[in-house]
Write an enzyme that holds these catalytic residues in place. Sequence first.
Site, PDB file in Angstrom:
ATOM      1  N   LEU A   1      17.682 -14.533 -28.245  1.00 23.08           N
ATOM      2  CA  LEU A   1      16.970 -14.602 -26.928  1.00 23.08           C
ATOM      3  C   LEU A   1      16.374 -15.769 -27.493  1.00 23.08           C
ATOM      4  O   LEU A   1      16.168 -16.076 -28.142  1.00 23.08           O
ATOM      5  CB  LEU A   1      16.079 -13.669 -26.855  1.00 23.08           C
ATOM      6  CG  LEU A   1      16.297 -12.736 -26.278  1.00 23.08           C
ATOM      7  CD1 LEU A   1      14.390 -10.926 -26.005  1.00 23.08           C
ATOM      8  CD2 LEU A   1      17.008 -12.217 -24.872  1.00 23.08           C
ATOM      9  N   ASP A   2      16.207 -16.887 -25.854  1.00 22.37           N
ATOM     10  CA  ASP A   2      15.661 -18.300 -26.294  1.00 22.37           C
ATOM     11  C   ASP A   2      14.087 -18.050 -26.875  1.00 22.37           C
ATOM     12  O   ASP A   2      13.426 -17.269 -26.967  1.00 22.37           O
ATOM     13  CB  ASP A   2      15.340 -19.113 -24.945  1.00 22.37           C
ATOM     14  CG  ASP A   2      16.991 -19.249 -24.365  1.00 22.37           C
ATOM     15  OD1 ASP A   2      17.847 -19.418 -24.850  1.00 22.37           O
ATOM     16  OD2 ASP A   2      16.458 -19.445 -22.683  1.00 22.37           O
ATOM     17  N   LYS A   3      13.532 -19.089 -27.655  1.00 24.34           N
ATOM     18  CA  LYS A   3      11.772 -19.886 -27.985  1.00 24.34           C
ATOM     19  C   LYS A   3      11.173 -18.978 -26.951  1.00 24.34           C
ATOM     20  O   LYS A   3       9.923 -17.870 -26.913  1.00 24.34           O
ATOM     21  CB  LYS A   3      12.229 -20.787 -28.774  1.00 24.34           C
ATOM     22  CG  LYS A   3      11.192 -20.900 -29.565  1.00 24.34           C
ATOM     23  CD  LYS A   3      10.758 -22.528 -30.054  1.00 24.34           C
ATOM     24  CE  LYS A   3       9.484 -22.211 -29.720  1.00 24.34           C
ATOM     25  NZ  LYS A   3       9.250 -24.231 -30.537  1.00 24.34           N
TER      26      LYS A   3
ATOM     27  N   HIS B   1      21.795 -20.217 -23.228  1.00 23.27           N
ATOM     28  CA  HIS B   1      20.513 -19.937 -21.592  1.00 23.27           C
ATOM     29  C   HIS B   1      21.917 -19.103 -20.245  1.00 23.27           C
ATOM     30  O   HIS B   1      21.417 -20.345 -19.193  1.00 23.27           O
ATOM     31  CB  HIS B   1      20.633 -21.544 -21.145  1.00 23.27           C
ATOM     32  CG  HIS B   1      19.458 -22.692 -22.754  1.00 23.27           C
ATOM     33  ND1 HIS B   1      18.647 -21.481 -23.138  1.00 23.27           N
ATOM     34  CD2 HIS B   1      19.538 -23.583 -23.144  1.00 23.27           C
ATOM     35  CE1 HIS B   1      18.353 -22.378 -24.243  1.00 23.27           C
ATOM     36  NE2 HIS B   1      18.595 -23.541 -23.631  1.00 23.27           N
TER      37      HIS B   1
ATOM     38  N   LYS C   1      19.144 -19.005 -16.992  1.00 24.63           N
ATOM     39  CA  LYS C   1      18.956 -20.154 -16.997  1.00 24.63           C
ATOM     40  C   LYS C   1      19.576 -20.923 -16.197  1.00 24.63           C
ATOM     41  O   LYS C   1      19.247 -21.668 -14.965  1.00 24.63           O
ATOM     42  CB  LYS C   1      18.253 -20.944 -17.575  1.00 24.63           C
ATOM     43  CG  LYS C   1      16.546 -19.860 -18.463  1.00 24.63           C
ATOM     44  CD  LYS C   1      16.341 -20.597 -19.755  1.00 24.63           C
ATOM     45  CE  LYS C   1      14.701 -19.648 -20.712  1.00 24.63           C
ATOM     46  NZ  LYS C   1      14.892 -20.313 -21.769  1.00 24.63           N
TER      47      LYS C   1
END
Length: 240
Positions: free
Chosen positions: A106-108, A191, A194
């Site tokens: 998962l992204d930061k 990503h 997004k």
Amino acid sequence: MGKKERLDKIISNMGYGSRKDVKRFIKDGLIEVNGHIVTKNDIKIDPYIDEIYFNNEKVEYREYIYLMMNKPKGLVSSTDDPMTRTVIDILEDEYLVYRPFPAGRLDKDTVGLLLITNDGKLAHEILSPKKGIDKTYYVEVNGYVEEKHLKKFEKGIVLDDGYRTLPAQMEIIHSDAISKVYLTIQEGKYHQVKRMFESLSMKVIFLKRISMGPLKLDEELKEGEYRELTEEELNMLKRF
Ligand code: URA
């Protein structure tokens, strides 16, 4: 039931110390197997059958751990990072001895469901693009998400690099200047969520993964908290 392995290796792998430490523990008479104090460090035992005691406490042997984390913002989904704290950094020592890693990323700035395990085979299976496991996200975006967008997601969205995503399923929770939706995808491109919204000129402002295949994020877990999977959850994942 497993196969027989050297006792010193088993004890050491479970985080009690190096092989050298274990040799000393044996010399000091701290290790018992099936009621007998061990005197040799090269004996072989079956850790699933033989009863091991260390300093009068039962050693519960297990090879794998499976943790469900509600990932908080600000941590990266890797085992180590020179700059940023990782999701592994917030685990207690008792889990670190198993050398766990996050199964997927998962992204930061993304929160939510993250599976952390040391079972490489299971991780590989659930992450395999061939399996196409459903990943559902709760998403807040800047922009009006409308019915017409559902169709676009269903057809697949062309990303900035020209890649057309597989059909994605969206459910609109609330449509406004800031919209709230559930989005389910079967892929895991960089990503991806997004970028899917960016292709529609909308910006994701909050992203939370709420499920992966049969595994649902436990609502009781606050961001930054984790727990072991229940037997039922693990069986569901393994059967998947
Ligand atoms: N899609 C994203 O854009 N980010 C994530 O962290 C997960 C899916």
